[in-house]
Structures are given as structure tokens and as C-alpha cells.
Design a protein around this motif. Structure first.
Motif, mmCIF file in Angstrom:
data_model
loop_
_atom_site.group_PDB
_atom_site.id
_atom_site.type_symbol
_atom_site.label_atom_id
_atom_site.label_comp_id
_atom_site.label_asym_id
_atom_site.label_seq_id
_atom_site.Cartn_x
_atom_site.Cartn_y
_atom_site.Cartn_z
ATOM 1 N N VAL A 71 -8.090 5.737 6.462
ATOM 2 C CA VAL A 71 -7.716 4.453 7.070
ATOM 3 C C VAL A 71 -8.694 3.352 6.638
ATOM 4 O O VAL A 71 -8.293 2.234 6.308
ATOM 5 C CB VAL A 71 -7.673 4.561 8.608
ATOM 6 N N LEU A 72 -9.974 3.699 6.603
ATOM 7 C CA LEU A 72 -10.960 2.718 6.163
ATOM 8 C C LEU A 72 -10.662 2.279 4.727
ATOM 9 O O LEU A 72 -10.719 1.095 4.391
ATOM 10 C CB LEU A 72 -12.371 3.318 6.249
ATOM 11 N N THR A 73 -10.324 3.257 3.898
ATOM 12 C CA THR A 73 -10.008 2.945 2.506
ATOM 13 C C THR A 73 -8.824 1.987 2.426
ATOM 14 O O THR A 73 -8.816 1.057 1.631
ATOM 15 C CB THR A 73 -9.671 4.231 1.743
ATOM 16 N N MET A 74 -7.834 2.227 3.282
ATOM 17 C CA MET A 74 -6.662 1.351 3.277
ATOM 18 C C MET A 74 -7.063 -0.096 3.511
ATOM 19 O O MET A 74 -6.590 -0.999 2.822
ATOM 20 C CB MET A 74 -5.677 1.772 4.370
ATOM 21 N N ILE A 75 -7.933 -0.325 4.492
ATOM 22 C CA ILE A 75 -8.228 -1.726 4.798
ATOM 23 C C ILE A 75 -9.129 -2.352 3.750
ATOM 24 O O ILE A 75 -8.972 -3.512 3.402
ATOM 25 C CB ILE A 75 -8.773 -1.939 6.240
ATOM 26 N N VAL A 76 -10.054 -1.560 3.226
ATOM 27 C CA VAL A 76 -10.918 -2.130 2.200
ATOM 28 C C VAL A 76 -10.112 -2.395 0.937
ATOM 29 O O VAL A 76 -10.266 -3.417 0.269
ATOM 30 C CB VAL A 76 -12.093 -1.187 1.899
ATOM 31 N N PHE A 77 -9.226 -1.457 0.632
ATOM 32 C CA PHE A 77 -8.375 -1.558 -0.543
ATOM 33 C C PHE A 77 -7.494 -2.799 -0.461
ATOM 34 O O PHE A 77 -7.360 -3.566 -1.406
ATOM 35 C CB PHE A 77 -7.494 -0.309 -0.580
ATOM 36 N N GLY A 78 -6.917 -3.015 0.700
ATOM 37 C CA GLY A 78 -5.983 -4.128 0.845
ATOM 38 C C GLY A 78 -6.693 -5.473 0.943
ATOM 39 O O GLY A 78 -6.202 -6.482 0.459
ATOM 40 N N GLY A 79 -7.840 -5.486 1.557
ATOM 41 C CA GLY A 79 -8.567 -6.744 1.747
ATOM 42 C C GLY A 79 -9.007 -6.834 3.188
ATOM 43 O O GLY A 79 -8.232 -7.205 4.063
ATOM 44 N N MET A 80 -10.286 -6.496 3.401
ATOM 45 C CA MET A 80 -10.767 -6.417 4.766
ATOM 46 C C MET A 80 -10.779 -7.779 5.443
ATOM 47 O O MET A 80 -11.083 -8.785 4.811
ATOM 48 C CB MET A 80 -12.169 -5.853 4.755
ATOM 49 N N GLY A 81 -10.457 -7.795 6.727
ATOM 50 C CA GLY A 81 -10.493 -9.051 7.455
ATOM 51 C C GLY A 81 -9.220 -9.842 7.289
ATOM 52 O O GLY A 81 -9.025 -10.857 7.954
ATOM 53 N N ASN A 82 -8.354 -9.425 6.398
ATOM 54 C CA ASN A 82 -7.110 -10.146 6.167
ATOM 55 C C ASN A 82 -5.930 -9.281 6.587
ATOM 56 O O ASN A 82 -5.708 -8.207 6.032
ATOM 57 C CB ASN A 82 -7.014 -10.497 4.680
ATOM 58 N N LEU A 83 -5.189 -9.768 7.549
ATOM 59 C CA LEU A 83 -4.101 -8.986 8.121
ATOM 60 C C LEU A 83 -3.091 -8.561 7.060
ATOM 61 O O LEU A 83 -2.678 -7.399 6.988
ATOM 62 C CB LEU A 83 -3.417 -9.819 9.203
ATOM 63 N N ALA A 84 -2.705 -9.522 6.218
ATOM 64 C CA ALA A 84 -1.713 -9.222 5.178
ATOM 65 C C ALA A 84 -2.254 -8.145 4.247
ATOM 66 O O ALA A 84 -1.559 -7.187 3.906
ATOM 67 C CB ALA A 84 -1.385 -10.485 4.398
ATOM 68 N N GLY A 85 -3.519 -8.301 3.867
ATOM 69 C CA GLY A 85 -4.120 -7.342 2.950
ATOM 70 C C GLY A 85 -4.148 -5.950 3.546
ATOM 71 O O GLY A 85 -3.813 -4.964 2.885
ATOM 72 N N VAL A 86 -4.506 -5.895 4.823
ATOM 73 C CA VAL A 86 -4.618 -4.612 5.500
ATOM 74 C C VAL A 86 -3.265 -3.897 5.527
ATOM 75 O O VAL A 86 -3.165 -2.698 5.263
ATOM 76 C CB VAL A 86 -5.138 -4.853 6.929
ATOM 77 N N ILE A 87 -2.208 -4.669 5.795
ATOM 78 C CA ILE A 87 -0.878 -4.070 5.862
ATOM 79 C C ILE A 87 -0.464 -3.558 4.481
ATOM 80 O O ILE A 87 0.011 -2.425 4.330
ATOM 81 C CB ILE A 87 0.149 -5.096 6.397
ATOM 82 N N VAL A 88 -0.681 -4.390 3.471
ATOM 83 C CA VAL A 88 -0.323 -3.976 2.116
ATOM 84 C C VAL A 88 -1.119 -2.730 1.721
ATOM 85 O O VAL A 88 -0.580 -1.779 1.154
ATOM 86 C CB VAL A 88 -0.576 -5.118 1.110
ATOM 87 N N GLY A 89 -2.411 -2.730 2.062
ATOM 88 C CA GLY A 89 -3.252 -1.579 1.744
ATOM 89 C C GLY A 89 -2.708 -0.307 2.370
ATOM 90 O O GLY A 89 -2.609 0.732 1.715
ATOM 91 N N ALA A 90 -2.339 -0.387 3.654
ATOM 92 C CA ALA A 90 -1.838 0.794 4.347
ATOM 93 C C ALA A 90 -0.539 1.280 3.715
ATOM 94 O O ALA A 90 -0.353 2.472 3.481
ATOM 95 C CB ALA A 90 -1.629 0.488 5.826
ATOM 96 N N LEU A 91 0.363 0.348 3.421
ATOM 97 C CA LEU A 91 1.641 0.739 2.825
ATOM 98 C C LEU A 91 1.418 1.370 1.456
ATOM 99 O O LEU A 91 1.964 2.426 1.146
ATOM 100 C CB LEU A 91 2.563 -0.479 2.696
ATOM 101 N N ALA A 92 0.578 0.706 0.645
ATOM 102 C CA ALA A 92 0.374 1.179 -0.727
ATOM 103 C C ALA A 92 -0.233 2.573 -0.734
ATOM 104 O O ALA A 92 0.234 3.462 -1.449
ATOM 105 C CB ALA A 92 -0.527 0.207 -1.485
ATOM 106 N N LEU A 93 -1.262 2.767 0.093
ATOM 107 C CA LEU A 93 -1.953 4.057 0.038
ATOM 108 C C LEU A 93 -1.188 5.176 0.732
ATOM 109 O O LEU A 93 -1.496 6.344 0.527
ATOM 110 C CB LEU A 93 -3.368 3.936 0.603
#
Lengths: 366, 310, 370
Positions: free
Chosen positions: A275-297
């Protein structure tokens, strides 16, 4: 939602209104598209929604308040087990979900405060290792609390958990509309999860620009300065832990109902790291990034599983690397290169209140 | 009584392995402020490379005695791990020195996965048996208390390496440069220290220690496996934090304390808790002790030895 | 499938003696990749052989000649993948499933088969819970952990010594088996002097073994996998413990012998559900047929998979239909001589009289006792 719409390549910047509609259509139509490839993909999509919720919750703690939590999955476990205790044959309890799910959230929030209280004084990496330990302690207790009194049923886990029943309507059964159309329960679960995700997004977005959100940003960027301008850092940190945990608790409850089975294996340290990887991957602190990260991973490994074997057979005539190995290989390479090339994630945070590069400041000086 | 003594011996052996691994974590953290998550996997590579080298030596140079074979295998694996440590630092961490704080952590986790996956491709998923080059036949030190030659070797090697490392850091030019870099990169480089070189050297030394620890670990338990580094790595990291991360003495103390607590804890918890708890909680002692120590001493038993950073 | 029907129909017109054939698809699922892939392939081949032999003999259901086909899938020994694969079987409309190998995969998947109305017969999952969920059409052809635990406990307490120490690895498998051993030891007049615990990732067992040593047991039962069992045997020797050692099927492998090195001796025992191939009533003959067809040796599960597939076909024959809703009820009532012995299920769906064999370490390998 806006940020997510803007993040759509090309269209986002040119026509934000259209992008928003595309996004809504995508969110609603996703399971139909997935269905084209088989029902198993709808199931994967359901799991992805749960991970999105987890990522949103963890982002609150790590991305907004700057508290590195490596044991986040513990709250997911608390939510899942609460659901399992109160709505399964294990204790012969079958309470309705509208009671169990909030209870799971409350227990998770309490767990967040229990973790938060003693660790308030700890900084950065000390906090990371203590939270990691907390996650392991929760898992090990769940694995062993079947003796001397059987509470969690130990490694066997709890089976036959009640499905979600919304106002007398069991969504684990296909829904019949008229005589012709039946809607599979996987779809129903998707829309329930989607609704939860949308609610979370709206809530978190409001929160981010509220007094609380700004206080968190201040603590993250400079705790001393935050204290100096009169922010009660203790309460704010506790609030971050407990609110973040709440999301984990809700996602956990939904997971238990969806899967019908929980066991301690599902709540390992690797899941926290995922889960941590998802948020860092997507863009930490950014809601859109976090969602994209979770979906992608969530999707990437599954896509690989389906694509890897046929492609290798076509190219080499036999399977060189089995998909599991290939998945690990690509995931680890992605983690490394993503950080080397785009350390702020796929969609870096840009808003006024989320600038992780500020967190850097101090450490980078050395 | 002999049971308690035996548990202390068990704890000291495990603890000294933890301590040796913890030194690698603590050195890197002291200088870079980075949790090198891949450290445990360097240990794994060390063990598997040594295993491979020993296998080859046994086939091609069977006339070599047991101990020379082991030493040769060990040297090869130390060299490989030093190169590996250097490569990891150069490719994965150096570019990220000024990146957001979490970025290098994620990279480290990525490197850890990558090493495991590559090891899995090369050596497969099965557990390998590690040849018994130093005897594991028990010696009865005190009536009822047993210790094996491998365990004695582990205790001695760890002690020697720890002393050597402390001397290196405190008495040599390199050590002084390392301490200066740990205090402050910028000032150190202004004073003519090539900080890049020093950081690379730190990684190389840490990796060499990990390789030794890996070989000792495998020789003691007789197995090697692509995922063997994870759990000792985690425990050793806990030990480093327990002692006060960045602090060499702290890492050693933390390792030994952790080993003893685990061993005595697993042995006596059932009696102490009147049967309510039992040895299934062995793996959480580390974290509970850590939590308690950090609540009362937020910078570990011996304190952090580097410049304060927020 | 439709096309083949059309094609056959055309042929049927041409030569009216040929009957229309119906294709019946059965799913075979096990890990086909990863560490257990050889065992997974064993299962797939067992199913394949059974169905090919039925096809050669010719089976007629409801007046139509049927042809059986295998749809083989990989669950990667992973619970999440298992549910995805199960979903795929339901979507594809298979008439029955033979699988999975791992209990962790079988249990969540069984829920999906049950909802989809497809009978499942596992040739390898031994966790008792699989058949205790109240699903009407979940069966297995292998002895479960209760039966195996009973075997280990009884053998340990009656043949190896009265004072027993039990260690388990806190996995679903290890804990489940250990609980049964515990019960069986007590029922056979032995005492459990202590129960100790470790994990499936541990390498150091000295602390718990030292504790066990202080209790001076006659026999140590280890309920877990070979990767931990090997080092454990070494450490038992290291501490100068003289107790006998017995472990379940997770440790009844060649791996444990390699890992334990010189520390394993005639003091070591293990058990395996079922009979060794050459002791099975139809074992020798099956082995020849299997080898001839696949040019591979039987690993462990092929005979169980073969009999699982046969059970499904026999039930279809009894119901005179391949419709799961019709033949499922007959599955519980089958009774025929299979490779492993008489195939018949009890009320829960477990194989009746599941055999457990005890092995002893002799001259470098596991030899059946008795």
C-alpha cells in the motif's frame, strides 16, 4: 475528482469539463469493460477499489501529516476481524452490516490512537520501525489468539462471513431486473465499493483544505514551527492516525464481507509495504496520484499474469520465467526506476497544501 | 539451571549474528539517514554465493581441506557482496540523496525485491543445504549445556569483526572521514573529504559484514534460501534502533540484548504468564522491547550518535 | 463446441450409424507454475488419463454418447488467484472440477463452486475445514488432517513413547494437524508434555528445543514443512536430545533428508496420507499406464486425481446425466474400486477409511513401516 480529471492525459488540460464526464463514465462503466475480458477481471477491479480506499487512508497519515507508517495493514486487519467476529457463525453473531462496518471503523480508529499515543515523541524512521512492529504484533496476536480462549480461530481464520445485506437485499446474490437481466454480485460489490471510494474522496478533499488539513501540512513541513504558531501537534497527530485508521477499518470490513474468509496471512508486512508503494508510486500527498497508483499496482500484476505466459510461448516457444517471477521482477524494477526518474510519483502533488518537496528540505541539506 | 544457561548460550549466538548485521544498517543510517532495506538481502546473496563457490571448490579442488574451502568460499562471497554494495549505492541510492525522504526508502525496498527475485531465478525457490565444513557436533561445555564448534566460531568472528570495525571508525583516516561525513556532508566536503567516496566505502564495508554474517548464518543452520535475509534483516534493524541507530556500540548491544530476550522469552514466557502466552509470541518480543525502550528513551539505549536532525 | 456438434451432425447424416456426441468439460486446477508445479502437473495428468480412458471405453449419458474434455488451469497456489480461476470455470460452464492442491486455495474457491452449482473433488487438500462448510458438492479423495493427525498421534503414543512434545509452525496446516495429534496422543494413553510453536519462516529453534529438552519427552512431533524440519533435526542433535522425531506429510519428503544431512537417522519418522503407490490395489497397473501415456513418473497425487475424475464420471453414469444439478446427489453415493482402493464418501464428503502410512528413515530414504 477534479485533480483526477485534470490528470487524464491530453484531454484533462484542454477541456476539464469533458474530462470530468469521461472520468465519471469510466468509473461507472469500468466493470462492463472488465467484463469483456471475463468475470475474473471484475473481481480484480473490486479488489482494486479496496486498495484505493487503503491508499487514501494511508495517504492521510503519510502524505498529509508526514508520519511514516509501515504497519498500516493492522487497521485493515482490525476492520476485517471486527466484521468477522460480529457477522459470522464463529461467535454465532449475525449483526447487520450498518452496525458492524462502523464498529470496525471505530475499533480501527481506537487502534490508531493506541498506536499514536506512545509514539508521539518519535521522529521519522523511529516511527517507521515502531509502526512496523505494531503491524506485526497485531498479525501475530491474530494468528495466536485461539489459545487459551479461542478468539480469532488462529491461523485457520474465520470462514463463512456474512455477505453485505443492504436493507434486506443480499448483494452476494445476483440481482434480477425483470425476467431478462441479471446483474452479477461482482458488479454490485463494485458499485458499493465505488460509492465508498467516492465518499472518501469527497471527505478527504474537503479535509485537506480545512483547518485540520492545513495543520497537518504545517506539522509535516516543520513540526517546530507548527508548534510555535499554536497548533496542538499532539492532537493533530492522533487525529491523523485515527482518521487514517478509520479508512483501513472500513476497507477491512468490506474485504471480509466480499471474500467471506479472513485469515492472518492476508495482513502481512508485505501488504503494508504494497500500500505504501502504491501511494509513493502514484504521487504522495496527491489524491489523484494515490488513486492512480493503487489502480495501476493492483492491475499490473494481474495483467502480467495473463499476458506473460502466452507472450513468452509465442516468442521463445516455451516459458522462460513464470509469471510470478516476472511480476516480482518488473515490480521491483518499476519501484527503483520510478523513484530514480520521478521521485515525486506519477502525478506529483502540486496544490498549495501538498508539497512533499518541502519535506525534503531538511534532510537534503545534509 | 542448565536450561537457563543453555538459553543464554543460544541467545548469545543468535544475538551476535544480529549484532553483526545491525552494524551494516547502523553505519549506512549514521551516514545517509537511509534505512537500507536491502541489507538483509545482501546477506542472502553472501550466503548463496558462498554456497555456490564451495560447491564448485568441492568438485574441482577436493584436495583442499574443509576450513580452507570455507575460507575461500567466504572470501569470494565477501568480494562479490562488496561489489554488489557498491553497485547498489552507485545506481540506486546516489541519485536520490536530495530526493524526498521516502523516495530512497521505496528504492531500497525495490532493490530488496529485485535481489530476491534474481536470486530466485538463479537458485530456484527451494531451500539449499549448506555443507557442513565446521562441525556442528555438540560439545558439552558444562554438564547439560551444549555448544557447537560453529557457534564458537560465530562468537569469535563477530567479536573480532566488531572490534576491528570500532578501531577502523575511531582510529583511521577513513574512519575520521566517515564520522565527519555523518556529522555534516557539506562541511565535510568543504574540509576536503570526498563524501561520495566515503559513502561508497561505507556501503562496501557494510556489505562485507553482511556477507560474513550470511555465511555464518547458513553454516550454523545448514540452509540457504532466496528469502532467508528478510527476517534476520528485520530483527537486526530492530536491534540497531534499539541500541540507538547510527551508534556502533548501540548496534552490538542491541543485537545481543535482542538475541537474549528472544531466547529467554521463548523459553520462559509460558511459565511467566501461567500458560496464557507461549512460544508462539517469540517474534514479537523484539518489537515489544523496542516499543518500551523507545517510549522511555526515544533515541535508543545508547542514544543516536549523529548530529540531530528533525 | 457448437461447430463440432454441427460437424458431427453433418457426419451423422452422411453415415446414420454414428451417434451425435456431446462434449462434457471438466476443470482440472492446481499450481502449474512455482515450487509445486510438478505436483500440479501430476494432478492434471491424473485427470487427463482418467477421462481419456473413459472416452476410449465410451460413455453414454441420457442416450447420447459423450466425450470428456479437460480444461486445465493454474491457481499458482495462491488463494486470490484460486478464486479468479474458480470464477473462470463457472463462466466457462464446466460440469465439475478436480482440484485444488492447497487447502488455502481450495477453501475460498469452494465457495465460488458452491454458488455456481459445480461439484468439486479435491485430490490433495487435507484441511478438515474444506468439507465442513456445509457445501453439498465438495468432496476429496485424500485422507484429511484429522485422519492423519490421528495416525501420527496414535503411532507416536503407542509405538514411540508415552511422553510427547508437539511443535507446530502456526500455519493453518501446521496448527490444524497439531491439534489433532494432541487429541490422538491423549486418546491413546500418552501425555503431551509441552506444546511449542515456531513460524514457517524461522530457522532457529534452539530456544523452544531447549525448553522441550527440560521436559524430557520420548518423542517430538513436528507439524510443519520440510524446510523447517531439516534444520530442526540438526538442532535437536546439537542440543543432545535423544527423543524420537515424527512429522506429517509436509516433512515427509526427500528435501528434509537433504537439509538435515547427518542429523537424520532411524529415530526419524513421518507420515503420508494414503498408501504408497505399490501398496495401492490398482497401483502397479496405474503406474504402467501413466508412464506409457505421459512418459513421467507418478509424483503423489495422480492416483487421487484419477479417482476424483472417475468419481465424477461414475456419478454422472448413475444419474444418467452430466447436469451438475442432477448428478451431484449421486456423487455422495458412489462406491467403486479405484486405484487407491474403494472410492466412497462419508456424509461430509471425505473419503471413507482414508489410509495413513507411517514411514521410517532407513538407509538414506523413507521406508514404509510394517
Amino acid at each position: 475528482m477534479n485533480e483526477l480529471a485534470l490528470a487524464i492525459p491530453w484531454l484533462g488540460k484542454r477541456n476539464p469539463a469533458a474530462a470530468r464526464w469521461v472520468l465519471v463514465l469510466l468509473a461507472v462503466g469500468a466493470p462492463l469493460i472488465a467484463m469483456l475480458f471475463g468475470k475474473s477481471w471484475v473481481r480484480i477491479l473490486d479488489f482494486a477499489m479496496l486498495y484505493v480506499m487503503l491508499a487514501i487512508g494511508l495517504n492521510l497519515v503519510v502524505g498529509f501529516a508526514g508520519l511514516l507508517d509501515l504497519g498500516y495493514i493492522a487497521f485493515y486487519a482490525v476492520g476485517a476481524y471486527t466484521f468477522a467476529f460480529l457477522a459470522s457463525p464463529h461467535f454465532e453473531l449475525h449483526l447487520p452490516f450498518w452496525l458492524v462496518l462502523p464498529l470496525g471503523a471505530v475499533f480501527a480508529a481506537l487502534a490508531g490512537i493506541i498506536l499514536g499515543l506512545p509514539t508521539l515523541r518519535l521522529r521519522g524512521d523511529y516511527l517507521a520501525i515502531v509502526t512496523l512492529g505494531f503491524g506485526e504484533i497485531v498479525r501475530i496476536f491474530m494468528n495466536n489468539l485461539n489459545h487459551p480462549i479461542n478468539i480469532t480461530n488462529g491461523p485457520q481464520g474465520i470462514n463463512m462471513i456474512d455477505p453485505l445485506v443492504l436493507f434486506g437485499w443480499d448483494i452476494s446474490k445476483p440481482l434480477k431486473v425483470g425476467d431478462e437481466i441479471t446483474i452479477n454480485s461482482l458488479f454490485l460489490y463494485y458499485y458499493v465499493f465505488l460509492a465508498c471510494v467516492v465518499l472518501s474522496v469527497v471527505f478527504v478533499q474537503r479535509l485537506q483544505v480545512s483547518r485540520v488539513g492545513r495543520a497537518w501540512a504545517a506539522i509535516r513541513d516543520d513540526e517546530l514551527a507548527a508548534k510555535a504558531i499554536g497548533i496542538n501537534t499532539r492532537n493533530m497527530k492522533l487525529l491523523a492516525f485515527s482518521l487514517g485508521a478509520t479508512f483501513g477499518g472500513v476497507a477491512g470490513g468490506l474485504f471480509a464481507a466480499f471474500q467471506g474468509f479472513v485469515s492472518p496471512e492476508s495482513f502481512s508486512l508485505m501488504e503494508s509495504i504494497a500500500v505504501l508503494t502504491m501511494i509513493v508510486f502514484g504521487g504522495m500527498g496527491n489524491l489523484a496520484g494515490v488513486i492512480v497508483g493503487a489502480l495501476a499496482l493492483t492491475a499490473l500484476p494481474e495483467v502480467l499474469r495473463h499476458v506473460a505466459v502466452p507472450v513468452q510461448q509465442a516468442v521463445f516457444g516455451h516459458v522462460l520465467l513464470d509469471p510470478e517471477v516476472l511480476r516480482m521482477l518488473l515490480l521491483s524494477l518499476a519501484m527503483i526506476f520510478m523513484m530514480l526518474l520521478r521521485p515525486a510519483g506519477l502525478i506529483p502533488a502540486y496544490s498549495r497544501y501538498s508539497r512533499p518537496e518541502l519535506v525534503v528540505g531538511k534532510e537534503a541539506g545534509r | 539451571m542448565e536450561t537457563l544457561l543453555q538459553q543464554i548460550v543460544n541467545g548469545l549466538v543468535v544475538g551476535s549474528v544480529y549484532a553483526l548485521i545491525a552494524l551494516g544498517y547502523t553505519m549506512v543510517y549514521g551516514i545517509l539517514g537511509l534505512i537500507n532495506f536491502a541489507h538483509g538481502d545482501v546477506l542472502m546473496v553472501g550466503a548463496l554465493v558462498a554456497l555456490e563457490a564451495i560447491r564448485l571448490l568441492q568438485i574441482h579442488a577436493p584436495e583442499l581441506g574443509l576450513v580452507p574451502t570455507l575460507l575461500a568460499g567466504l572470501s569470494i562471497s565477501v568480494v562479490v557482496c562488496m561489489l554488489l554494495g557498491y553497485t547498489i549505492e552507485r545506481t540506486a541510492y546516489r541519485r536520490l540523496r536530495n530526493a524526498p525522504r521516502l523516495a530512497p526508502l521505496i528504492t531500497a525496498i525495490g532493490v530488496s525485491f529485485l535481489l530476491q527475485t534474481i536470486a530466485m531465478i538463479i537458485w530456484g525457490r527451494n531451500y539449499h543445504s549448506f555443507p557442513e565444513l565446521i562441525s556442528t557436533a555438540p560439545l558439552e561445555a558444562v554438564p547439560g549445556v551444549f555448544i557447537t564448534p560453529v557457534q564458537i566460531a560465530i562468537l569469535m568472528v563477530s567479536a573480532v569483526l566488531m572490534v576491528a570495525l570500532v578501531l577502523l571508525v575511531n582510529k583511521t583516516r577513513l574512519g575520521r572521514a566517515m564520522r565527519a561525513t555523518a556529522e555534516n556532508h557539506k562541511v565535510a566536503s568543504l574540509m576536503g573529504v570526498d563524501t561520495n567516496k566515503i559513502i561508497a566505502a561505507t556501503f562496501v564495508i557494510g556489505s562485507a559484514l553482511a556477507a560474513v554474517a550470511g555465511v555464518m548464518f547458513s553454516a550454523n543452520y545448514g540452509t540457504a534460501h532466496y528469502a532467508m535475509g528478510f527476517l534476520p534483516g528485520l530483527k537486526a534493524f530492530t536491534a540497531a534502533v534499539l541500541g540507538g541507530i547510527g551508534n556502533l556500540g548501540g548496534a552490538m548491544l542491541g543485537g545481543l540484548v535482542l538475541g537474549l530476550v528472544e531466547s529467554i522469552g521463548a523459553g520462559y514466557i509460558a511459565d511467566m504468564s501461567f500458560g496464557f502466552l507461549n512460544s508462539s509470541y517469540q517474534d514479537i518480543f523484539a518489537f515489544i522491547i523496542l516499543g518500551i525502550v523507545l517510549i522511555f528513551r526515544p533515541t535508543g539505549l545508547l542514544g543516536e550518535r549523529v548530529a540531530d536532525r528533525a | 463446441m457448437k461447430y463440432s456438434l454441427v460437424a458431427l451432425a453433418v457426419l451423422g447424416l452422411g453415415a446414420s450409424a454414428v451417434q451425435a456426441q456431446e462434449v462434457v468439460k471438466l476443470g482440472a486446477v492446481a499450481p502449474l507454475t512455482g515450487t509445486q508445479s510438478h505436483l500440479g502437473k501430476d494432478i492434471e495428468n491424473g485427470v487427463r488419463l482418467a477421462l481419456e480412458e473413459y472416452n476410449a471405453k465410451g460413455v453414454t449419458l441420457g442416450g447420447k454418447k459423450v466425450k470428456f474434455e479437460v480444461m486445465a488451469e493454474d491457481d499458482a497456489a495462491d488463494p486470490k488467484t484460486a478464486t479468479t480461476v474458480a470464477q473462470r470455470f463457472v463462466d466457462a460452464g464446466v460440469k465439475g472440477v478436480i482440484g485444488h492442491l492447497n487447502s488455502g486455495a481450495s477453501i475460498p474457491a469452494s465457495r465460488i463452486y458452491n454458488e455456481g452449482g459445480i461439484p468439486q473433488v479435491s485430490p490433495a487438500s487435507t484441511n478438515p475445514k474444506l468439507t465442513q462448510q456445509g457445501f453439498k458438492a465438495t468432496f476429496r479423495t485424500i485422507a484429511n488432517d484429522v485422519q492423519q493427525g490421528l495416525g501420527i498421534g496414535k503411532y507416536a503414543a503407542t509405538s514411540l513413547g508415552k511422553k510427547v512434545a508437539v511443535i507446530d509452525d502456526r500455519t493453518a496446516y501446521g496448527q490444524g494437524l497439531a491439534d489433532e495429534v494432541d487429541k490422538a496422543v491423549k486418546a491413546s494413553g500418552g501425555t503431551v508434555v509441552t506444546r511449542e510453536f515456531t513460524s514457517d519462516k524461522a530457522t532457529d529453534f534452539l530456544a523452544i528445543l531447549t525448553r522441550i529438552k527440560a521436559k524430557n519427552p520420548d518423542v517430538i512431533v513436528y507439524s510443519g514443512m520440510d524446510a523447517q524440519g531439516g534444520p530442526m533435526l540438526k538442532q535437536i542433535k546439537q542440543l543432545g536430545i535423544n527423543a524420537k522425531f515424527i512429522t506429517g506429510d509436509g516433512g515427509c519428503t526427500g528435501e528434509i533428508i537433504k537439509l538435515a544431512g547427518e542429523a537424520i537417522g532411524p529415530n526419524a519418522y513421518c507420515t503420508q496420507p494414503g498408501l504408497p503407490l505399490d501398496k495401492m490395489p490398482g497401483g502397479k497397473d496405474f503406474n504402467t499406464r501413466f508412464k506409457k501415456r505421459f512418459n513421467a513418473d507418478v509424483q503423489i497425487y495422480a492416483p487421487y486425481a484419477y479417482d476424483a475424475a472417475s468419481a465424477i464420471v461414475e456419478a454422472m453414469k448413475a444419474a444418467n446425466s452430466s447436469d451438475p444439478a442432477k448428478y451431484a446427489a449421486h456423487l455422495g453415493k458412489v462406491n467403486f474400486p479405484g486405484v487407491i482402493g474403494t472410492v466412497a464418501f462419508d456424509a461430509r464428503g471425505d473419503i471413507k477409511d482414508g489410509a495413513v502410512t507411517v514411514y521410517q528413515f532407513k538407509a538414506g530414504k523413507w521406508e514404509p513401516v510394517q
